[in-house]
Design an enzyme around this catalytic site. Sequence first.
Site, short mmCIF file in Angstrom:
data_model
loop_
_atom_site.label_atom_id
_atom_site.label_comp_id
_atom_site.label_asym_id
_atom_site.label_seq_id
_atom_site.Cartn_x
_atom_site.Cartn_y
_atom_site.Cartn_z
N ASN A 11 28.60 50.75 34.18
CA ASN A 11 27.83 52.06 34.30
C ASN A 11 27.49 51.87 33.14
O ASN A 11 28.16 52.22 31.69
CB ASN A 11 28.16 53.89 34.72
N HIS A 14 24.84 53.48 28.18
CA HIS A 14 25.54 53.71 27.08
C HIS A 14 24.77 52.99 25.89
O HIS A 14 24.68 52.39 24.38
CB HIS A 14 26.39 54.14 26.93
N HIS A 47 21.82 55.43 35.07
CA HIS A 47 21.46 56.46 35.40
C HIS A 47 20.50 56.87 35.06
O HIS A 47 19.92 57.22 33.74
CB HIS A 47 22.45 58.31 34.85
N ARG A 49 17.76 59.63 33.80
CA ARG A 49 17.38 60.67 33.70
C ARG A 49 15.73 61.51 33.18
O ARG A 49 14.91 60.78 33.11
CB ARG A 49 17.94 61.61 32.42
N ARG A 53 16.19 59.64 28.19
CA ARG A 53 17.09 59.68 26.76
C ARG A 53 18.02 57.88 26.85
O ARG A 53 17.92 57.70 26.13
CB ARG A 53 18.11 60.32 26.74
N GLU A 74 22.18 56.65 39.83
CA GLU A 74 22.72 57.40 39.98
C GLU A 74 20.69 59.02 39.48
O GLU A 74 19.82 58.12 38.69
CB GLU A 74 23.11 57.87 38.66
N THR A 105 26.88 64.43 32.71
CA THR A 105 26.60 65.02 33.12
C THR A 105 28.67 66.05 33.79
O THR A 105 29.24 65.62 33.31
CB THR A 105 26.73 64.00 34.63
N GLU A 155 31.46 61.34 45.55
CA GLU A 155 32.24 60.84 43.99
C GLU A 155 32.58 62.14 43.53
O GLU A 155 32.14 62.88 42.93
CB GLU A 155 30.83 59.70 42.93
N HIS A 195 33.93 58.74 35.81
CA HIS A 195 33.41 59.76 34.73
C HIS A 195 34.45 60.53 33.41
O HIS A 195 35.53 60.78 34.19
CB HIS A 195 32.78 61.82 34.77
N1 PXP Z 1 30.27 58.92 37.38
C1 PXP Z 1 29.06 59.89 37.71
C2 PXP Z 1 27.82 60.22 38.48
C3 PXP Z 1 27.91 59.78 36.58
O1 PXP Z 1 27.47 60.66 35.95
C4 PXP Z 1 29.11 59.23 35.33
C5 PXP Z 1 28.26 59.43 33.28
O2 PXP Z 1 26.52 58.70 33.67
C6 PXP Z 1 30.01 57.75 35.38
C7 PXP Z 1 30.41 57.97 36.51
C8 PXP Z 1 30.31 57.45 34.27
O3 PXP Z 1 31.34 58.14 33.14
P1 PXP Z 1 31.71 57.09 31.91
O4 PXP Z 1 30.35 57.04 31.22
O5 PXP Z 1 32.10 58.55 31.43
O6 PXP Z 1 32.52 56.29 32.85
#
Ligand code: PXP
Length: 253
Positions: A11, A14, A47, A49, A53, A74, A105, A155, A195
Amino acid sequence: MTRHRLRLGVNIDHVATIRNARGGAHPDPVRAARLAAAAGADGVTAHLREDRRHISDDDIRRLMNEIDLPLNLEMAATDEMLEVALRHRPHAACIVPERREERTTENGLDVAGANLDLASYADRLARAGVRVSLFINPDERQVEAAHETGAPVVELHAGTYCEAAAGWARDAELERIERAAARASELGVECHAGHGLSFGTTGPIAAIPDIVELNIGHFLVGEAIFGGLESAITRMRALMDNARASATGARSA
Ligand code: PXP
Protein backbone atom coordinates in the site's frame (compact mmCIF):
# COMPACT_ATOMS: atom_id res chain seq x y z
CA MET A 1 -7.07 -27.63 1.16
CA THR A 2 -5.29 -25.90 -1.74
CA ARG A 3 -2.06 -24.25 -0.66
CA HIS A 4 -1.49 -20.83 -2.10
CA ARG A 5 1.65 -18.75 -2.27
CA LEU A 6 1.05 -15.86 0.07
CA ARG A 7 0.80 -12.65 -1.94
CA LEU A 8 2.04 -9.25 -0.78
CA GLY A 9 0.19 -6.10 -1.80
CA VAL A 10 2.15 -2.96 -0.99
CA ASN A 11 0.00 0.00 0.00
CA ILE A 12 1.65 3.22 -1.21
CA ASP A 13 -0.80 5.74 0.29
CA HIS A 14 1.72 7.22 2.67
CA VAL A 15 4.27 7.95 -0.02
CA ALA A 16 1.54 10.28 -1.28
CA THR A 17 0.98 11.59 2.26
CA ILE A 18 4.62 12.75 2.40
CA ARG A 19 4.41 14.22 -1.11
CA ASN A 20 1.25 16.12 -0.22
CA ALA A 21 2.85 17.58 2.92
CA ARG A 22 4.71 19.95 0.57
CA GLY A 23 2.72 19.75 -2.64
CA GLY A 24 4.70 19.07 -5.79
CA ALA A 25 5.62 15.66 -7.11
CA HIS A 26 8.17 14.21 -4.67
CA PRO A 27 8.15 11.49 -3.43
CA ASP A 28 6.23 9.89 -6.30
CA PRO A 29 3.95 6.96 -5.34
CA VAL A 30 4.27 5.56 -8.86
CA ARG A 31 8.04 5.33 -8.39
CA ALA A 32 7.34 3.52 -5.09
CA ALA A 33 5.07 1.09 -6.96
CA ARG A 34 7.88 0.36 -9.43
CA LEU A 35 10.27 -0.32 -6.55
CA ALA A 36 7.67 -2.54 -4.88
CA ALA A 37 7.48 -4.63 -8.04
CA ALA A 38 11.28 -4.94 -8.13
CA ALA A 39 11.35 -5.98 -4.46
CA GLY A 40 8.88 -8.85 -4.86
CA ALA A 41 5.44 -7.34 -4.29
CA ASP A 42 2.61 -9.08 -6.09
CA GLY A 43 0.35 -6.07 -6.25
CA VAL A 44 -0.04 -2.41 -5.38
CA THR A 45 -2.80 -1.06 -3.16
CA ALA A 46 -3.98 2.54 -3.07
CA HIS A 47 -6.90 4.12 -1.22
CA LEU A 48 -8.56 6.98 -3.08
CA ARG A 49 -10.28 8.78 -0.23
CA GLU A 50 -13.19 11.14 -0.65
CA ASP A 51 -11.02 13.99 0.72
CA ARG A 52 -7.98 12.99 -1.46
CA ARG A 53 -5.72 13.38 1.56
CA HIS A 54 -3.03 11.14 0.04
CA ILE A 55 -3.67 9.31 -3.26
CA SER A 56 -5.04 11.55 -6.03
CA ASP A 57 -7.13 10.76 -9.09
CA ASP A 58 -4.06 11.32 -11.23
CA ASP A 59 -2.09 8.77 -9.13
CA ILE A 60 -4.77 6.17 -9.91
CA ARG A 61 -4.62 7.02 -13.60
CA ARG A 62 -0.80 6.71 -13.62
CA LEU A 63 -0.79 3.49 -11.56
CA MET A 64 -3.15 1.95 -14.10
CA ASN A 65 -1.12 3.16 -17.11
CA GLU A 66 2.48 2.93 -15.93
CA ILE A 67 2.65 -0.07 -13.58
CA ASP A 68 2.46 -3.72 -14.56
CA LEU A 69 1.46 -5.01 -11.11
CA PRO A 70 -2.27 -5.48 -10.48
CA LEU A 71 -3.84 -2.50 -8.71
CA ASN A 72 -6.09 -3.03 -5.70
CA LEU A 73 -8.15 0.16 -5.38
CA GLU A 74 -9.44 0.74 -1.86
CA MET A 75 -12.66 2.72 -2.01
CA ALA A 76 -15.73 3.67 -0.03
CA ALA A 77 -19.11 2.44 -1.25
CA THR A 78 -20.13 5.74 -2.82
CA ASP A 79 -21.40 6.58 -6.29
CA GLU A 80 -18.35 8.79 -6.90
CA MET A 81 -15.91 5.94 -6.15
CA LEU A 82 -17.96 3.45 -8.12
CA GLU A 83 -17.69 5.76 -11.13
CA VAL A 84 -13.89 6.00 -10.66
CA ALA A 85 -13.56 2.21 -10.38
CA LEU A 86 -15.74 1.58 -13.42
CA ARG A 87 -13.71 4.11 -15.43
CA HIS A 88 -10.30 2.61 -14.56
CA ARG A 89 -11.27 -1.03 -14.05
CA PRO A 90 -8.45 -1.97 -11.68
CA HIS A 91 -7.70 -5.64 -11.06
CA ALA A 92 -9.44 -5.43 -7.67
CA ALA A 93 -11.48 -3.07 -5.53
CA CYS A 94 -11.53 -3.38 -1.77
CA ILE A 95 -14.61 -1.69 -0.32
CA VAL A 96 -13.84 -0.04 3.01
CA PRO A 97 -15.87 2.08 5.42
CA GLU A 98 -14.75 5.70 5.39
CA ARG A 99 -15.28 8.54 7.82
CA ARG A 100 -13.88 11.96 7.00
CA GLU A 101 -12.64 12.59 10.55
CA GLU A 102 -10.82 9.26 10.97
CA ARG A 103 -7.04 9.13 10.77
CA THR A 104 -7.08 5.74 9.04
CA THR A 105 -9.62 3.00 8.29
CA GLU A 106 -10.57 2.27 11.88
CA ASN A 107 -13.00 -0.58 11.42
CA GLY A 108 -14.26 -3.12 8.98
CA LEU A 109 -17.56 -2.76 7.13
CA ASP A 110 -20.58 -3.85 9.13
CA VAL A 111 -21.82 -6.10 6.35
CA ALA A 112 -24.02 -8.11 8.73
CA GLY A 113 -25.88 -5.03 9.97
CA ALA A 114 -25.35 -2.84 6.93
CA ASN A 115 -27.87 -0.61 5.42
CA LEU A 116 -25.41 -0.14 2.57
CA ASP A 117 -26.36 -1.98 -0.58
CA LEU A 118 -23.00 -3.69 -0.88
CA ALA A 119 -24.38 -6.48 -3.06
CA SER A 120 -25.26 -4.00 -5.78
CA TYR A 121 -21.78 -2.38 -5.66
CA ALA A 122 -20.15 -5.80 -5.73
CA ASP A 123 -22.31 -6.83 -8.65
CA ARG A 124 -21.65 -3.71 -10.75
CA LEU A 125 -17.91 -3.97 -10.15
CA ALA A 126 -17.86 -7.70 -10.89
CA ARG A 127 -19.70 -7.11 -14.17
CA ALA A 128 -16.91 -4.67 -15.13
CA GLY A 129 -14.32 -7.40 -14.44
CA VAL A 130 -13.16 -5.94 -11.10
CA ARG A 131 -12.52 -8.45 -8.31
CA VAL A 132 -14.33 -7.16 -5.24
CA SER A 133 -13.25 -7.60 -1.67
CA LEU A 134 -15.01 -6.38 1.45
CA PHE A 135 -12.88 -5.12 4.34
CA ILE A 136 -14.41 -6.57 7.50
CA ASN A 137 -13.55 -7.20 11.11
CA PRO A 138 -12.41 -10.78 11.77
CA ASP A 139 -15.81 -12.08 12.75
CA GLU A 140 -17.46 -15.18 11.29
CA ARG A 141 -20.84 -13.41 11.07
CA GLN A 142 -19.29 -10.70 8.93
CA VAL A 143 -17.65 -13.32 6.71
CA GLU A 144 -21.00 -15.04 6.19
CA ALA A 145 -22.73 -11.73 5.44
CA ALA A 146 -19.95 -10.81 3.00
CA HIS A 147 -20.41 -14.16 1.26
CA GLU A 148 -24.12 -13.42 0.86
CA THR A 149 -23.34 -10.22 -1.05
CA GLY A 150 -21.64 -12.31 -3.73
CA ALA A 151 -18.20 -10.71 -3.16
CA PRO A 152 -15.51 -13.30 -3.96
CA VAL A 153 -12.97 -11.92 -1.46
CA VAL A 154 -12.87 -10.59 2.11
CA GLU A 155 -10.00 -8.71 3.70
CA LEU A 156 -9.80 -9.12 7.48
CA HIS A 157 -8.92 -6.01 9.52
CA ALA A 158 -5.78 -6.94 11.44
CA GLY A 159 -5.59 -3.63 13.36
CA THR A 160 -6.93 -4.87 16.71
CA TYR A 161 -4.54 -7.84 16.62
CA CYS A 162 -1.59 -5.56 15.81
CA GLU A 163 -2.44 -3.08 18.56
CA ALA A 164 -3.10 -5.71 21.25
CA ALA A 165 -0.36 -6.19 23.85
CA ALA A 166 1.84 -9.20 23.07
CA GLY A 167 0.65 -12.20 25.08
CA TRP A 168 -2.87 -13.44 25.73
CA ALA A 169 -4.63 -10.37 24.33
CA ARG A 170 -2.85 -10.61 20.99
CA ASP A 171 -3.22 -14.41 20.93
CA ALA A 172 -6.99 -14.02 21.37
CA GLU A 173 -7.11 -11.60 18.42
CA LEU A 174 -5.02 -13.99 16.35
CA GLU A 175 -7.51 -16.76 17.06
CA ARG A 176 -10.38 -14.54 15.89
CA ILE A 177 -8.51 -13.99 12.62
CA GLU A 178 -7.83 -17.74 12.27
CA ARG A 179 -11.51 -18.59 12.83
CA ALA A 180 -12.75 -15.95 10.39
CA ALA A 181 -10.22 -17.07 7.76
CA ALA A 182 -11.25 -20.70 8.19
CA ARG A 183 -14.92 -19.74 7.78
CA ALA A 184 -14.07 -17.84 4.59
CA SER A 185 -12.31 -20.94 3.22
CA GLU A 186 -15.30 -23.14 4.06
CA LEU A 187 -17.55 -20.78 2.13
CA GLY A 188 -15.16 -20.57 -0.83
CA VAL A 189 -14.40 -16.90 -0.18
CA GLU A 190 -10.79 -15.83 -0.78
CA CYS A 191 -9.29 -14.37 2.37
CA HIS A 192 -6.87 -11.44 2.66
CA ALA A 193 -5.70 -9.53 5.73
CA GLY A 194 -4.21 -6.14 6.39
CA HIS A 195 -3.89 -3.02 8.51
CA GLY A 196 -1.17 -2.25 10.98
CA LEU A 197 1.10 -5.18 10.05
CA SER A 198 4.81 -4.83 10.84
CA PHE A 199 7.90 -7.03 11.10
CA GLY A 200 6.77 -7.83 14.65
CA THR A 201 3.19 -8.84 13.87
CA THR A 202 3.15 -10.28 10.33
CA GLY A 203 4.64 -13.75 11.00
CA PRO A 204 1.65 -15.35 12.80
CA ILE A 205 -0.79 -13.93 10.23
CA ALA A 206 1.37 -15.16 7.34
CA ALA A 207 1.31 -18.62 8.92
CA ILE A 208 -2.50 -18.91 8.62
CA PRO A 209 -3.01 -21.22 5.62
CA ASP A 210 -6.44 -19.81 4.69
CA ILE A 211 -5.01 -16.32 4.08
CA VAL A 212 -3.71 -15.75 0.56
CA GLU A 213 -2.80 -12.04 0.53
CA LEU A 214 -1.52 -9.42 2.95
CA ASN A 215 -1.82 -5.70 2.25
CA ILE A 216 0.80 -3.66 4.07
CA GLY A 217 1.60 0.03 3.82
CA HIS A 218 2.28 2.39 6.70
CA PHE A 219 4.96 0.30 8.37
CA LEU A 220 6.86 -0.28 5.11
CA VAL A 221 6.83 3.40 4.21
CA GLY A 222 8.00 4.24 7.75
CA GLU A 223 10.82 1.68 7.54
CA ALA A 224 11.82 3.08 4.17
CA ILE A 225 12.99 6.25 5.93
CA PHE A 226 15.67 4.23 7.71
CA GLY A 227 16.71 1.54 5.27
CA GLY A 228 15.00 2.19 1.95
CA LEU A 229 11.70 0.94 0.56
CA GLU A 230 13.16 -1.90 -1.46
CA SER A 231 14.98 -3.30 1.56
CA ALA A 232 11.86 -3.05 3.78
CA ILE A 233 9.72 -4.86 1.21
CA THR A 234 12.36 -7.53 0.55
CA ARG A 235 12.61 -8.21 4.27
CA MET A 236 8.82 -8.36 4.67
CA ARG A 237 8.52 -10.69 1.66
CA ALA A 238 11.14 -13.05 3.18
CA LEU A 239 9.49 -12.92 6.61
CA MET A 240 6.12 -13.84 5.08
CA ASP A 241 7.58 -16.66 3.00
CA ASN A 242 9.50 -18.10 5.98
CA ALA A 243 6.46 -17.97 8.27
CA ARG A 244 4.30 -19.68 5.65
CA ALA A 245 6.96 -22.33 4.91
CA SER A 246 7.51 -23.12 8.62
CA ALA A 247 3.77 -23.39 9.25
CA THR A 248 3.27 -25.64 6.21
CA GLY A 249 6.25 -27.80 7.28
CA ALA A 250 4.94 -28.06 10.85
CA ARG A 251 1.49 -29.14 9.66
CA SER A 252 2.79 -31.80 7.26
CA ALA A 253 5.45 -33.17 9.72
N1 PXP B 1 -5.96 -2.94 3.95
C1 PXP B 1 -6.92 -1.99 4.03
C2 PXP B 1 -8.30 -2.34 3.60
C3 PXP B 1 -6.62 -0.69 4.50
O1 PXP B 1 -7.59 0.24 4.57
C4 PXP B 1 -5.29 -0.37 4.82
C5 PXP B 1 -4.93 1.02 5.24
O2 PXP B 1 -5.20 1.88 4.20
C6 PXP B 1 -4.32 -1.39 4.69
C7 PXP B 1 -4.69 -2.67 4.29
C8 PXP B 1 -2.88 -1.14 5.00
O3 PXP B 1 -2.73 -0.80 6.34
P1 PXP B 1 -1.36 -0.25 6.86
O4 PXP B 1 -1.07 0.98 6.09
O5 PXP B 1 -1.60 -0.03 8.31
O6 PXP B 1 -0.33 -1.32 6.60
